[in-house]
Design a protein around this motif. Structure first.
Motif, PDB file in Angstrom:
ATOM      1  N   GLY A   1      48.797  36.234  54.076  1.00 38.80           N
ATOM      2  CA  GLY A   1      48.688  37.587  53.715  1.00 38.80           C
ATOM      3  C   GLY A   1      47.874  38.087  52.715  1.00 38.80           C
ATOM      4  N   LEU A   2      47.073  37.218  52.118  1.00 39.90           N
ATOM      5  CA  LEU A   2      46.044  37.497  51.351  1.00 39.90           C
ATOM      6  C   LEU A   2      44.618  38.002  51.921  1.00 39.90           C
ATOM      7  CD1 LEU A   2      45.593  37.321  48.120  1.00 39.90           C
ATOM      8  CD2 LEU A   2      44.351  35.261  48.471  1.00 39.90           C
ATOM      9  N   TYR A   3      44.321  39.246  51.336  1.00 41.21           N
ATOM     10  CA  TYR A   3      43.100  39.922  51.785  1.00 41.21           C
ATOM     11  C   TYR A   3      41.919  38.958  51.030  1.00 41.21           C
ATOM     12  CZ  TYR A   3      45.564  43.763  53.655  1.00 41.21           C
ATOM     13  OH  TYR A   3      46.570  44.624  54.201  1.00 41.21           O
ATOM     14  N   HIS A   4      40.801  38.880  51.958  1.00 42.22           N
ATOM     15  CA  HIS A   4      39.779  38.327  51.452  1.00 42.22           C
ATOM     16  C   HIS A   4      38.389  39.396  51.818  1.00 42.22           C
ATOM     17  CE1 HIS A   4      41.328  34.163  50.758  1.00 42.22           C
ATOM     18  NE2 HIS A   4      41.960  34.678  51.481  1.00 42.22           N
ATOM     19  N   ALA A   5      37.816  39.481  50.654  1.00 39.84           N
ATOM     20  CA  ALA A   5      36.502  40.503  50.915  1.00 39.84           C
ATOM     21  C   ALA A   5      35.094  39.710  50.648  1.00 39.84           C
ATOM     22  CB  ALA A   5      36.409  41.587  50.068  1.00 39.84           C
ATOM     23  N   PHE A   6      34.239  39.623  51.561  1.00 43.21           N
ATOM     24  CA  PHE A   6      32.725  38.944  51.433  1.00 43.21           C
ATOM     25  C   PHE A   6      31.953  40.111  51.521  1.00 43.21           C
ATOM     26  CE2 PHE A   6      35.908  35.869  53.018  1.00 43.21           C
ATOM     27  CZ  PHE A   6      35.675  34.875  52.367  1.00 43.21           C
ATOM     28  N   TYR A   7      31.068  39.907  50.273  1.00 39.71           N
ATOM     29  CA  TYR A   7      29.926  40.957  50.318  1.00 39.71           C
ATOM     30  C   TYR A   7      28.902  40.573  49.730  1.00 39.71           C
ATOM     31  CZ  TYR A   7      31.838  40.954  45.422  1.00 39.71           C
ATOM     32  OH  TYR A   7      32.010  40.802  44.236  1.00 39.71           O
ATOM     33  N   THR A   8      27.694  41.424  50.064  1.00 42.60           N
ATOM     34  CA  THR A   8      26.311  41.148  49.460  1.00 42.60           C
ATOM     35  C   THR A   8      26.333  41.749  48.218  1.00 42.60           C
ATOM     36  OG1 THR A   8      25.635  41.449  51.611  1.00 42.60           O
ATOM     37  CG2 THR A   8      24.041  41.461  50.000  1.00 42.60           C
ATOM     38  N   ALA A   9      25.802  40.689  47.275  1.00 34.28           N
ATOM     39  CA  ALA A   9      25.436  41.141  45.831  1.00 34.28           C
ATOM     40  C   ALA A   9      23.937  41.202  45.723  1.00 34.28           C
ATOM     41  CB  ALA A   9      25.928  40.155  44.826  1.00 34.28           C
ATOM     42  N   HIS A  10      23.400  42.570  45.452  1.00 35.61           N
ATOM     43  CA  HIS A  10      21.895  42.764  45.571  1.00 35.61           C
ATOM     44  C   HIS A  10      21.313  43.381  44.344  1.00 35.61           C
ATOM     45  CE1 HIS A  10      18.219  44.073  47.777  1.00 35.61           C
ATOM     46  NE2 HIS A  10      18.277  45.189  46.843  1.00 35.61           N
ATOM     47  N   ASN A  11      20.111  42.381  43.964  1.00 35.96           N
ATOM     48  CA  ASN A  11      19.325  42.966  42.831  1.00 35.96           C
ATOM     49  C   ASN A  11      17.819  42.797  43.233  1.00 35.96           C
ATOM     50  OD1 ASN A  11      18.064  43.415  40.453  1.00 35.96           O
ATOM     51  ND2 ASN A  11      19.914  42.952  39.024  1.00 35.96           N
ATOM     52  N   GLY A  12      17.202  43.901  43.344  1.00 36.31           N
ATOM     53  CA  GLY A  12      15.750  43.712  43.891  1.00 36.31           C
ATOM     54  C   GLY A  12      14.774  43.286  42.843  1.00 36.31           C
ATOM     55  N   ASP A  13      15.387  43.212  41.526  1.00 38.51           N
ATOM     56  CA  ASP A  13      14.447  42.649  40.569  1.00 38.51           C
ATOM     57  C   ASP A  13      14.524  41.040  40.390  1.00 38.51           C
ATOM     58  OD1 ASP A  13      13.255  45.021  39.834  1.00 38.51           O
ATOM     59  OD2 ASP A  13      14.960  45.655  38.447  1.00 38.51           O
TER      60      ASP A  13
ATOM     61  N   ILE B   1      26.051  36.027  48.381  1.00 40.15           N
ATOM     62  CA  ILE B   1      27.293  36.387  49.182  1.00 40.15           C
ATOM     63  C   ILE B   1      28.299  35.998  48.010  1.00 40.15           C
ATOM     64  CG2 ILE B   1      28.758  35.945  51.027  1.00 40.15           C
ATOM     65  CD1 ILE B   1      25.982  36.906  51.967  1.00 40.15           C
ATOM     66  N   MET B   2      29.197  37.118  47.905  1.00 36.59           N
ATOM     67  CA  MET B   2      30.144  37.023  47.026  1.00 36.59           C
ATOM     68  C   MET B   2      31.502  37.098  47.602  1.00 36.59           C
ATOM     69  SD  MET B   2      28.590  38.738  43.637  1.00 36.59           S
ATOM     70  CE  MET B   2      29.847  37.474  42.562  1.00 36.59           C
ATOM     71  N   HIS B   3      32.481  36.924  46.888  1.00 35.56           N
ATOM     72  CA  HIS B   3      33.957  36.817  47.296  1.00 35.56           C
ATOM     73  C   HIS B   3      35.074  37.266  46.401  1.00 35.56           C
ATOM     74  CE1 HIS B   3      37.549  33.833  48.757  1.00 35.56           C
ATOM     75  NE2 HIS B   3      37.654  34.999  49.291  1.00 35.56           N
ATOM     76  N   ALA B   4      35.930  37.991  46.931  1.00 33.81           N
ATOM     77  CA  ALA B   4      37.015  38.822  46.117  1.00 33.81           C
ATOM     78  C   ALA B   4      38.387  38.690  46.836  1.00 33.81           C
ATOM     79  CB  ALA B   4      36.622  39.963  45.698  1.00 33.81           C
ATOM     80  N   THR B   5      39.372  38.639  46.130  1.00 33.15           N
ATOM     81  CA  THR B   5      40.792  38.663  47.055  1.00 33.15           C
ATOM     82  C   THR B   5      41.662  39.412  46.321  1.00 33.15           C
ATOM     83  OG1 THR B   5      41.737  37.089  45.294  1.00 33.15           O
ATOM     84  CG2 THR B   5      40.651  36.002  47.405  1.00 33.15           C
ATOM     85  N   SER B   6      42.592  40.035  47.302  1.00 33.17           N
ATOM     86  CA  SER B   6      43.519  41.139  46.834  1.00 33.17           C
ATOM     87  C   SER B   6      44.857  41.080  47.816  1.00 33.17           C
ATOM     88  CB  SER B   6      42.837  42.539  47.368  1.00 33.17           C
ATOM     89  OG  SER B   6      43.955  43.485  47.164  1.00 33.17           O
ATOM     90  N   LYS B   7      45.969  41.241  47.006  1.00 34.45           N
ATOM     91  CA  LYS B   7      47.271  41.409  47.725  1.00 34.45           C
ATOM     92  C   LYS B   7      47.476  42.565  48.398  1.00 34.45           C
ATOM     93  CE  LYS B   7      49.387  38.229  43.839  1.00 34.45           C
ATOM     94  NZ  LYS B   7      50.292  38.007  42.808  1.00 34.45           N
ATOM     95  N   ASP B   8      46.948  43.488  48.212  1.00 38.11           N
ATOM     96  CA  ASP B   8      47.232  44.677  48.911  1.00 38.11           C
ATOM     97  C   ASP B   8      45.958  45.444  49.525  1.00 38.11           C
ATOM     98  OD1 ASP B   8      45.795  45.958  46.859  1.00 38.11           O
ATOM     99  OD2 ASP B   8      47.446  46.888  46.079  1.00 38.11           O
ATOM    100  N   GLY B   9      44.832  44.908  49.397  1.00 39.12           N
ATOM    101  CA  GLY B   9      43.664  45.455  50.087  1.00 39.12           C
ATOM    102  C   GLY B   9      43.187  46.512  49.284  1.00 39.12           C
TER     103      GLY B   9
END
Length: 461
Positions: free
Chosen positions: A117-129, A136-144
Protein backbone atom coordinates in the motif's frame (compact mmCIF):
# COMPACT_ATOMS: atom_id res chain seq x y z
CA UNK A 1 -6.18 32.82 -17.68
CA UNK A 2 -9.20 30.63 -18.40
CA UNK A 3 -12.20 31.39 -16.26
CA UNK A 4 -13.70 28.33 -14.55
CA UNK A 5 -16.64 27.30 -12.45
CA UNK A 6 -15.50 26.69 -8.92
CA UNK A 7 -17.10 24.59 -6.22
CA UNK A 8 -17.10 25.18 -2.52
CA UNK A 9 -13.80 25.87 -0.85
CA UNK A 10 -13.37 23.40 1.99
CA UNK A 11 -10.04 24.52 3.35
CA UNK A 12 -8.53 27.63 4.79
CA UNK A 13 -5.87 29.02 2.46
CA UNK A 14 -2.49 29.05 4.12
CA UNK A 15 0.94 30.11 2.99
CA UNK A 16 3.63 27.47 3.04
CA UNK A 17 7.17 27.26 1.84
CA UNK A 18 7.86 25.05 -1.19
CA UNK A 19 11.38 24.12 -2.26
CA UNK A 20 14.74 25.06 -0.90
CA UNK A 21 14.81 28.41 -2.64
CA UNK A 22 12.14 29.98 -0.45
CA UNK A 23 9.43 30.12 -3.14
CA UNK A 24 6.00 30.73 -1.64
CA UNK A 25 2.74 29.42 -3.02
CA UNK A 26 -0.90 29.31 -1.97
CA UNK A 27 -1.97 25.87 -0.79
CA UNK A 28 -5.54 25.32 -2.01
CA UNK A 29 -5.96 21.81 -0.65
CA UNK A 30 -9.48 20.37 -0.73
CA UNK A 31 -10.69 23.06 -3.09
CA UNK A 32 -13.09 21.49 -5.59
CA UNK A 33 -12.89 22.49 -9.23
CA UNK A 34 -15.90 21.86 -11.44
CA UNK A 35 -14.65 21.73 -15.02
CA UNK A 36 -14.23 19.40 -17.96
CA UNK A 37 -10.85 20.98 -18.67
CA UNK A 38 -9.47 22.14 -15.31
CA UNK A 39 -6.42 24.09 -14.22
CA UNK A 40 -5.45 25.26 -10.76
CA UNK A 41 -5.96 29.02 -10.23
CA UNK A 42 -3.32 31.06 -12.03
CA UNK A 43 -1.33 28.08 -13.34
CA UNK A 44 -1.39 25.57 -16.18
CA UNK A 45 -1.33 21.79 -16.58
CA UNK A 46 1.54 19.97 -18.25
CA UNK A 47 2.20 16.23 -18.74
CA UNK A 48 -0.42 14.42 -16.64
CA UNK A 49 0.52 11.21 -14.83
CA UNK A 50 -2.78 9.45 -14.01
CA UNK A 51 -3.03 6.60 -11.53
CA UNK A 52 -6.24 4.78 -10.59
CA UNK A 53 -6.06 3.69 -6.96
CA UNK A 54 -9.22 1.57 -6.97
CA UNK A 55 -11.52 4.44 -6.02
CA UNK A 56 -10.13 7.71 -7.35
CA UNK A 57 -8.14 8.78 -10.36
CA UNK A 58 -5.06 10.53 -8.97
CA UNK A 59 -3.90 12.81 -11.75
CA UNK A 60 -0.42 14.10 -10.97
CA UNK A 61 0.88 16.72 -13.38
CA UNK A 62 3.70 19.18 -13.98
CA UNK A 63 2.32 22.51 -12.77
CA UNK A 64 3.41 25.38 -14.99
CA UNK A 65 3.51 28.55 -12.88
CA UNK A 66 5.21 30.80 -15.47
CA UNK A 67 6.46 32.95 -12.63
CA UNK A 68 10.11 33.48 -13.58
CA UNK A 69 11.57 31.38 -10.77
CA UNK A 70 14.89 29.58 -11.28
CA UNK A 71 13.15 26.26 -10.76
CA UNK A 72 9.93 25.05 -12.34
CA UNK A 73 7.36 22.29 -12.78
CA UNK A 74 6.57 20.75 -9.39
CA UNK A 75 4.31 17.72 -9.21
CA UNK A 76 0.79 18.80 -8.33
CA UNK A 77 -2.31 16.67 -7.93
CA UNK A 78 -5.96 16.57 -8.97
CA UNK A 79 -8.21 13.78 -7.64
CA UNK A 80 -11.43 12.83 -9.39
CA UNK A 81 -14.02 10.09 -9.77
CA UNK A 82 -16.00 11.52 -12.68
CA UNK A 83 -13.60 13.76 -14.66
CA UNK A 84 -15.68 16.82 -13.82
CA UNK A 85 -15.35 17.32 -10.07
CA UNK A 86 -11.66 17.62 -9.20
CA UNK A 87 -10.21 17.95 -5.72
CA UNK A 88 -7.18 20.20 -5.99
CA UNK A 89 -4.54 18.82 -3.62
CA UNK A 90 -2.02 21.40 -4.80
CA UNK A 91 1.73 20.91 -4.98
CA UNK A 92 2.86 17.55 -3.64
CA UNK A 93 6.48 17.10 -4.83
CA UNK A 94 8.51 20.34 -5.08
CA UNK A 95 11.43 21.14 -7.32
CA UNK A 96 14.61 22.56 -5.79
CA UNK A 97 14.81 26.27 -6.55
CA UNK A 98 18.59 26.41 -6.98
CA UNK A 99 20.49 26.94 -10.22
CA UNK A 100 22.95 24.06 -9.81
CA UNK A 101 20.62 21.39 -8.42
CA UNK A 102 19.67 18.34 -10.48
CA UNK A 103 16.03 18.89 -9.42
CA UNK A 104 15.87 22.48 -10.63
CA UNK A 105 12.99 21.27 -12.78
CA UNK A 106 10.87 18.19 -12.35
CA UNK A 107 9.93 16.23 -15.44
CA UNK A 108 7.31 13.64 -16.22
CA UNK A 109 7.16 10.38 -14.29
CA UNK A 110 4.58 7.99 -12.90
CA UNK A 111 3.04 6.74 -9.67
CA UNK A 112 2.41 3.17 -8.54
CA UNK A 113 1.31 1.51 -5.30
CA UNK A 114 3.17 -1.57 -4.04
CA UNK A 115 1.68 -4.67 -2.42
CA UNK A 116 1.98 -3.08 1.04
CA UNK A 117 0.00 0.00 0.00
CA UNK A 118 3.00 2.35 -0.21
CA UNK A 119 2.92 4.83 -3.09
CA UNK A 120 6.04 5.20 -5.25
CA UNK A 121 6.68 8.15 -7.56
CA UNK A 122 9.39 7.97 -10.18
CA UNK A 123 10.16 11.22 -11.93
CA UNK A 124 12.64 13.09 -14.08
CA UNK A 125 15.04 15.54 -12.48
CA UNK A 126 16.13 18.03 -15.15
CA UNK A 127 18.74 20.77 -15.18
CA UNK A 128 19.77 22.06 -18.61
CA UNK A 129 23.05 23.45 -17.23
CA UNK A 130 24.29 20.07 -16.02
CA UNK A 131 25.77 17.12 -17.90
CA UNK A 132 23.94 14.82 -17.90
CA UNK A 133 20.86 17.00 -17.87
CA UNK A 134 18.44 14.32 -16.77
CA UNK A 135 18.18 11.70 -14.04
CA UNK A 136 15.48 9.36 -12.72
CA UNK A 137 14.50 9.93 -9.09
CA UNK A 138 12.30 8.17 -6.54
CA UNK A 139 9.95 9.27 -3.75
CA UNK A 140 7.49 7.40 -1.53
CA UNK A 141 4.26 8.29 0.24
CA UNK A 142 1.74 6.65 2.55
CA UNK A 143 -1.22 8.66 1.20
CA UNK A 144 -0.17 9.81 -2.28
CA UNK A 145 0.07 13.44 -1.14
CA UNK A 146 2.89 13.79 1.39
CA UNK A 147 6.08 12.50 -0.22
CA UNK A 148 9.58 11.64 1.00
CA UNK A 149 12.34 11.90 -1.60
CA UNK A 150 14.92 9.11 -1.77
CA UNK A 151 17.97 10.68 -3.45
CA UNK A 152 20.11 7.58 -2.90
CA UNK A 153 17.95 5.79 -5.48
CA UNK A 154 18.74 8.30 -8.26
CA UNK A 155 20.17 6.84 -11.46
CA UNK A 156 21.32 8.08 -14.87
CA UNK A 157 21.29 6.57 -18.35
CA UNK A 158 23.46 3.56 -19.08
CA UNK A 159 26.07 3.88 -21.83
CA UNK A 160 23.60 2.41 -24.33
CA UNK A 161 21.50 5.60 -24.37
CA UNK A 162 21.79 9.36 -24.78
CA UNK A 163 22.32 10.67 -21.26
CA UNK A 164 20.82 14.10 -21.96
CA UNK A 165 17.58 12.55 -23.24
CA UNK A 166 16.60 10.17 -20.46
CA UNK A 167 13.23 10.91 -18.94
CA UNK A 168 9.50 10.24 -18.45
CA UNK A 169 9.73 6.97 -16.46
CA UNK A 170 6.57 4.87 -16.53
CA UNK A 171 6.52 2.04 -13.94
CA UNK A 172 4.16 -0.92 -13.76
CA UNK A 173 4.09 -4.39 -12.20
CA UNK A 174 4.29 -7.45 -14.45
CA UNK A 175 2.63 -10.54 -12.97
CA UNK A 176 4.16 -12.99 -15.45
CA UNK A 177 7.72 -12.11 -14.48
CA UNK A 178 6.92 -11.02 -10.89
CA UNK A 179 8.89 -7.80 -11.18
CA UNK A 180 8.52 -4.15 -12.10
CA UNK A 181 9.20 -2.64 -15.51
CA UNK A 182 10.14 0.97 -16.15
CA UNK A 183 9.73 2.47 -19.63
CA UNK A 184 11.97 5.48 -20.29
CA UNK A 185 12.05 7.98 -23.15
CA UNK A 186 15.58 8.18 -24.54
CA UNK A 187 17.67 7.99 -27.73
CA UNK A 188 19.89 5.37 -29.30
CA UNK A 189 21.81 5.50 -32.59
CA UNK A 190 20.35 8.86 -33.51
CA UNK A 191 16.66 8.07 -33.06
CA UNK A 192 14.06 7.97 -30.33
CA UNK A 193 13.54 4.75 -28.40
CA UNK A 194 11.71 3.60 -25.30
CA UNK A 195 14.13 1.80 -23.00
CA UNK A 196 13.09 -0.91 -20.56
CA UNK A 197 14.55 -1.16 -17.06
CA UNK A 198 13.56 -3.85 -14.55
CA UNK A 199 13.54 -4.11 -10.76
CA UNK A 200 12.52 -6.58 -8.06
CA UNK A 201 12.31 -4.04 -5.26
CA UNK A 202 11.52 -0.59 -6.79
CA UNK A 203 14.92 0.58 -5.58
CA UNK A 204 17.58 -0.87 -7.91
CA UNK A 205 16.98 -0.78 -11.66
CA UNK A 206 18.76 -2.71 -14.42
CA UNK A 207 18.85 -1.84 -18.11
CA UNK A 208 17.00 -4.56 -20.04
CA UNK A 209 17.34 -3.17 -23.55
CA UNK A 210 15.10 -1.32 -25.98
CA UNK A 211 11.38 -1.93 -25.48
CA UNK A 212 10.25 -0.02 -28.58
CA UNK A 213 12.00 1.87 -31.38
CA UNK A 214 10.64 4.84 -33.32
CA UNK A 215 8.64 3.52 -36.28
CA UNK A 216 6.91 6.73 -37.44
CA UNK A 217 9.35 7.68 -40.19
CA UNK A 218 11.36 10.35 -38.38
CA UNK A 219 13.91 10.45 -35.55
CA UNK A 220 11.60 11.99 -32.97
CA UNK A 221 11.77 11.28 -29.26
CA UNK A 222 8.85 9.18 -28.02
CA UNK A 223 7.72 11.15 -25.00
CA UNK A 224 5.53 10.19 -22.04
CA UNK A 225 5.14 6.45 -22.74
CA UNK A 226 2.47 4.36 -21.05
CA UNK A 227 1.21 0.82 -21.49
CA UNK A 228 -2.02 -0.86 -20.32
CA UNK A 229 -4.06 -3.96 -21.07
CA UNK A 230 -7.58 -3.37 -22.38
CA UNK A 231 -10.04 -5.93 -23.76
CA UNK A 232 -7.31 -8.55 -24.00
CA UNK A 233 -4.82 -6.39 -25.93
CA UNK A 234 -1.80 -4.43 -24.76
CA UNK A 235 -1.77 -0.77 -25.80
CA UNK A 236 1.38 1.37 -25.85
CA UNK A 237 1.03 5.16 -26.15
CA UNK A 238 3.69 7.81 -26.70
CA UNK A 239 3.89 11.40 -27.94
CA UNK A 240 5.80 12.41 -31.05
CA UNK A 241 8.04 15.26 -29.84
CA UNK A 242 8.41 16.81 -33.28
CA UNK A 243 6.86 16.56 -36.71
CA UNK A 244 3.21 15.61 -36.05
CA UNK A 245 3.26 16.24 -32.26
CA UNK A 246 0.37 13.86 -31.64
CA UNK A 247 -0.20 10.98 -29.21
CA UNK A 248 0.35 7.71 -31.09
CA UNK A 249 -0.59 4.23 -29.96
CA UNK A 250 0.53 0.70 -30.80
CA UNK A 251 -1.12 -2.67 -30.15
CA UNK A 252 0.26 -6.11 -29.16
CA UNK A 253 -1.08 -9.45 -28.00
CA UNK A 254 1.47 -9.57 -25.16
CA UNK A 255 3.99 -7.37 -23.40
CA UNK A 256 6.73 -9.09 -25.35
CA UNK A 257 5.33 -7.49 -28.49
CA UNK A 258 5.68 -6.77 -31.25
CA UNK A 259 3.86 -3.48 -30.70
CA UNK A 260 2.51 -2.47 -34.09
CA UNK A 261 0.31 0.16 -35.68
CA UNK A 262 -3.38 -0.75 -35.72
CA UNK A 263 -4.37 -2.87 -38.70
CA UNK A 264 -7.09 -0.41 -39.67
CA UNK A 265 -7.56 3.26 -39.04
CA UNK A 266 -5.27 5.87 -37.57
CA UNK A 267 -2.66 5.39 -34.84
CA UNK A 268 -3.92 8.46 -32.97
CA UNK A 269 -7.33 9.81 -31.88
CA UNK A 270 -6.66 13.56 -31.70
CA UNK A 271 -4.57 16.23 -33.41
CA UNK A 272 -1.73 18.49 -32.33
CA UNK A 273 -3.99 20.44 -29.97
CA UNK A 274 -3.76 17.55 -27.47
CA UNK A 275 -0.39 16.34 -26.18
CA UNK A 276 1.44 14.10 -23.68
CA UNK A 277 -1.51 11.75 -23.32
CA UNK A 278 -1.06 8.87 -20.89
CA UNK A 279 -3.26 5.77 -20.89
CA UNK A 280 -5.04 4.66 -17.72
CA UNK A 281 -7.81 2.19 -16.98
CA UNK A 282 -10.11 1.46 -14.06
CA UNK A 283 -10.33 -2.15 -15.18
CA UNK A 284 -13.39 -1.57 -17.37
CA UNK A 285 -12.85 1.73 -19.16
CA UNK A 286 -9.84 3.12 -21.00
CA UNK A 287 -8.85 6.78 -20.82
CA UNK A 288 -6.26 8.99 -22.47
CA UNK A 289 -5.22 11.86 -20.19
CA UNK A 290 -3.33 14.80 -21.71
CA UNK A 291 -3.40 18.57 -22.02
CA UNK A 292 -4.69 21.21 -24.44
CA UNK A 293 -2.04 23.92 -24.88
CA UNK A 294 -2.31 27.65 -24.48
CA UNK A 295 -1.07 29.89 -27.29
CA UNK A 296 1.80 32.35 -27.39
CA UNK A 297 0.73 35.66 -25.83
CA UNK A 298 -2.69 34.06 -25.21
CA UNK A 299 -3.70 35.19 -28.69
CA UNK A 300 -5.43 33.20 -31.42
CA UNK A 301 -3.08 34.62 -34.04
CA UNK A 302 -0.13 32.69 -32.65
CA UNK A 303 1.08 29.11 -32.23
CA UNK A 304 0.37 26.58 -29.52
CA UNK A 305 2.96 26.38 -26.73
CA UNK A 306 3.63 24.14 -23.70
CA UNK A 307 1.01 23.31 -21.03
CA UNK A 308 -2.58 24.41 -20.71
CA UNK A 309 -5.72 22.65 -19.48
CA UNK A 310 -6.14 19.02 -18.44
CA UNK A 311 -8.14 17.04 -21.03
CA UNK A 312 -9.44 13.46 -21.01
CA UNK A 313 -10.77 11.23 -23.78
CA UNK A 314 -12.57 7.99 -23.04
CA UNK A 315 -11.40 5.42 -25.60
CA UNK A 316 -13.17 2.43 -27.08
CA UNK A 317 -12.33 -0.05 -29.80
CA UNK A 318 -13.94 0.08 -33.24
CA UNK A 319 -13.39 -1.37 -36.71
CA UNK A 320 -11.27 1.72 -37.39
CA UNK A 321 -9.06 1.36 -34.31
CA UNK A 322 -9.44 3.31 -31.09
CA UNK A 323 -11.93 6.17 -31.10
CA UNK A 324 -12.56 8.82 -28.48
CA UNK A 325 -15.36 10.62 -26.69
CA UNK A 326 -15.94 12.73 -23.63
CA UNK A 327 -15.82 10.47 -20.54
CA UNK A 328 -19.32 9.16 -19.85
CA UNK A 329 -19.08 10.09 -16.17
CA UNK A 330 -18.34 13.69 -17.15
CA UNK A 331 -21.07 13.76 -19.78
CA UNK A 332 -23.68 13.15 -17.07
CA UNK A 333 -22.62 16.35 -15.28
CA UNK A 334 -23.31 18.84 -18.05
CA UNK A 335 -26.05 19.87 -20.46
CA UNK A 336 -26.38 18.37 -23.93
CA UNK A 337 -28.12 20.46 -26.58
CA UNK A 338 -29.37 18.92 -29.81
CA UNK A 339 -28.27 20.85 -32.89
CA UNK A 340 -31.32 22.28 -34.68
CA UNK A 341 -31.94 22.74 -38.40
CA UNK A 342 -31.99 26.49 -37.86
CA UNK A 343 -28.57 26.42 -36.19
CA UNK A 344 -27.12 24.21 -38.91
CA UNK A 345 -28.21 26.77 -41.50
CA UNK A 346 -26.57 29.70 -39.76
CA UNK A 347 -28.60 30.75 -36.74
CA UNK A 348 -26.26 32.32 -34.16
CA UNK A 349 -25.54 30.16 -31.12
CA UNK A 350 -24.96 32.22 -27.95
CA UNK A 351 -21.76 31.59 -26.02
CA UNK A 352 -22.06 30.52 -22.40
CA UNK A 353 -19.82 30.40 -19.34
CA UNK A 354 -20.93 26.85 -18.65
CA UNK A 355 -19.70 23.69 -20.32
CA UNK A 356 -22.11 22.52 -23.02
CA UNK A 357 -22.26 19.61 -25.48
CA UNK A 358 -23.84 20.27 -28.86
CA UNK A 359 -24.82 17.01 -30.52
CA UNK A 360 -26.37 15.98 -33.83
CA UNK A 361 -26.47 13.51 -36.69
CA UNK A 362 -25.49 15.33 -39.86
CA UNK A 363 -25.65 14.51 -43.56
CA UNK A 364 -23.56 16.37 -46.12
CA UNK A 365 -22.84 16.20 -49.81
CA UNK A 366 -19.63 14.51 -50.95
CA UNK A 367 -18.05 17.89 -51.67
CA UNK A 368 -19.31 19.45 -48.44
CA UNK A 369 -17.26 21.77 -46.24
CA UNK A 370 -18.89 22.89 -43.00
CA UNK A 371 -17.34 25.54 -40.76
CA UNK A 372 -17.87 26.03 -37.05
CA UNK A 373 -17.17 29.74 -37.02
CA UNK A 374 -15.94 31.10 -33.68
CA UNK A 375 -15.61 34.79 -34.57
CA UNK A 376 -14.65 35.83 -38.08
CA UNK A 377 -11.04 34.70 -37.61
CA UNK A 378 -11.39 31.19 -36.17
CA UNK A 379 -12.85 28.25 -38.09
CA UNK A 380 -13.13 24.55 -37.31
CA UNK A 381 -13.68 22.88 -40.69
CA UNK A 382 -15.38 19.55 -41.39
CA UNK A 383 -14.30 18.75 -44.93
CA UNK A 384 -16.10 15.77 -46.44
CA UNK A 385 -14.31 16.18 -49.77
CA UNK A 386 -10.90 15.70 -48.14
CA UNK A 387 -12.18 13.61 -45.18
CA UNK A 388 -10.56 15.88 -42.60
CA UNK A 389 -11.42 18.04 -39.65
CA UNK A 390 -9.12 21.00 -39.03
CA UNK A 391 -8.72 24.35 -37.28
CA UNK A 392 -7.61 27.52 -39.05
CA UNK A 393 -7.15 30.94 -37.48
CA UNK A 394 -8.34 32.84 -40.54
CA UNK A 395 -11.52 34.15 -42.13
CA UNK A 396 -13.91 32.11 -44.26
CA UNK A 397 -12.91 34.21 -47.28
CA UNK A 398 -9.19 33.48 -46.89
CA UNK A 399 -9.31 29.77 -46.04
CA UNK A 400 -7.46 28.75 -49.20
CA UNK A 401 -4.56 31.02 -48.32
CA UNK A 402 -4.23 29.68 -44.80
CA UNK A 403 -2.94 26.43 -43.36
CA UNK A 404 -4.41 24.29 -40.56
CA UNK A 405 -2.99 24.75 -37.09
CA UNK A 406 -4.14 21.22 -36.35
CA UNK A 407 -5.86 18.60 -38.49
CA UNK A 408 -7.26 15.06 -38.23
CA UNK A 409 -8.40 12.58 -40.86
CA UNK A 410 -12.01 11.43 -40.43
CA UNK A 411 -14.01 8.52 -41.81
CA UNK A 412 -17.43 9.55 -43.17
CA UNK A 413 -19.44 7.19 -45.36
CA UNK A 414 -22.41 8.32 -47.47
CA UNK A 415 -21.96 11.81 -46.06
CA UNK A 416 -23.41 10.83 -42.68
CA UNK A 417 -21.63 11.49 -39.41
CA UNK A 418 -22.16 11.90 -35.69
CA UNK A 419 -21.07 15.35 -34.58
CA UNK A 420 -20.35 16.35 -31.00
CA UNK A 421 -19.00 19.76 -30.02
CA UNK A 422 -17.83 20.17 -26.44
CA UNK A 423 -17.31 23.80 -25.47
CA UNK A 424 -16.09 25.15 -22.16
CA UNK A 425 -14.78 28.71 -22.00
CA UNK A 426 -12.00 28.88 -24.64
CA UNK A 427 -11.71 25.10 -25.11
CA UNK A 428 -13.51 23.59 -28.11
CA UNK A 429 -13.25 19.82 -28.65
CA UNK A 430 -15.00 18.45 -31.74
CA UNK A 431 -15.72 14.74 -32.25
CA UNK A 432 -16.63 13.43 -35.72
CA UNK A 433 -17.42 9.70 -35.66
CA UNK A 434 -15.04 9.27 -32.72
CA UNK A 435 -12.13 11.23 -34.18
CA UNK A 436 -11.33 14.19 -31.95
CA UNK A 437 -9.92 17.63 -32.64
CA UNK A 438 -9.03 19.59 -29.50
CA UNK A 439 -8.62 23.34 -29.82
CA UNK A 440 -7.84 26.43 -27.80
CA UNK A 441 -9.83 29.31 -29.31
CA UNK A 442 -9.71 32.38 -27.12
CA UNK A 443 -12.46 34.12 -29.08
CA UNK A 444 -14.80 31.22 -28.31
CA UNK A 445 -14.90 32.33 -24.69
CA UNK A 446 -16.59 35.65 -25.45
CA UNK A 447 -18.00 35.36 -28.98
CA UNK A 448 -21.22 33.80 -30.16
CA UNK A 449 -20.66 31.26 -32.91
CA UNK A 450 -22.44 29.65 -35.84
CA UNK A 451 -22.31 27.01 -38.55
CA UNK A 452 -21.36 28.21 -42.03
CA UNK A 453 -21.73 26.04 -45.12
CA UNK A 454 -18.59 26.85 -47.09
CA UNK A 455 -19.26 24.38 -49.88
CA UNK A 456 -21.90 21.80 -50.78
CA UNK A 457 -24.98 21.08 -48.68
CA UNK A 458 -25.61 19.96 -45.11
CA UNK A 459 -28.75 18.91 -43.25
CA UNK A 460 -29.80 16.99 -40.17
CA UNK A 461 -29.90 13.26 -40.75
Amino acid sequence: MTKKLWGAVAAVVVVVVAGLGGKYYMDQQDETIEALYPTAPGTFVGDPMPYYDGTDFLIYYLEDHRDGEIGFHPFSLFKTRDFYHYQNAGEVIPYVNEADDQERALGTGSVIKDEDGLYHAFYTAHNGDLDPKEAIMHATSKDGEKWDKLPDHTFFASSAYEANDFRDPYVFYVEESNNYWMLITTRQDGTGVIAKYVSDDLETWTDDGVFFKNDIGNDSNLECPSVVIYEGKWYLAFSDQWDQRVVHYRVADSLEGPFEKPERGLDHVDGAGFYAGRLETDGENLYLVGWIPTKDEHDDRFNYNWAGNLAVHQLRTSENGLVGSLPETARKQIETKVITAEQLTGETIPTTDKAVIYSGKIKGSDDGVLALSFSKDNQVLINLAEQTISYQNTTIETLERGAPKTEMPIVVSDGKFDLEIVKEQDIVVVYVNGRALSNRIYKAKTSDWKFVTVQGEFSLD
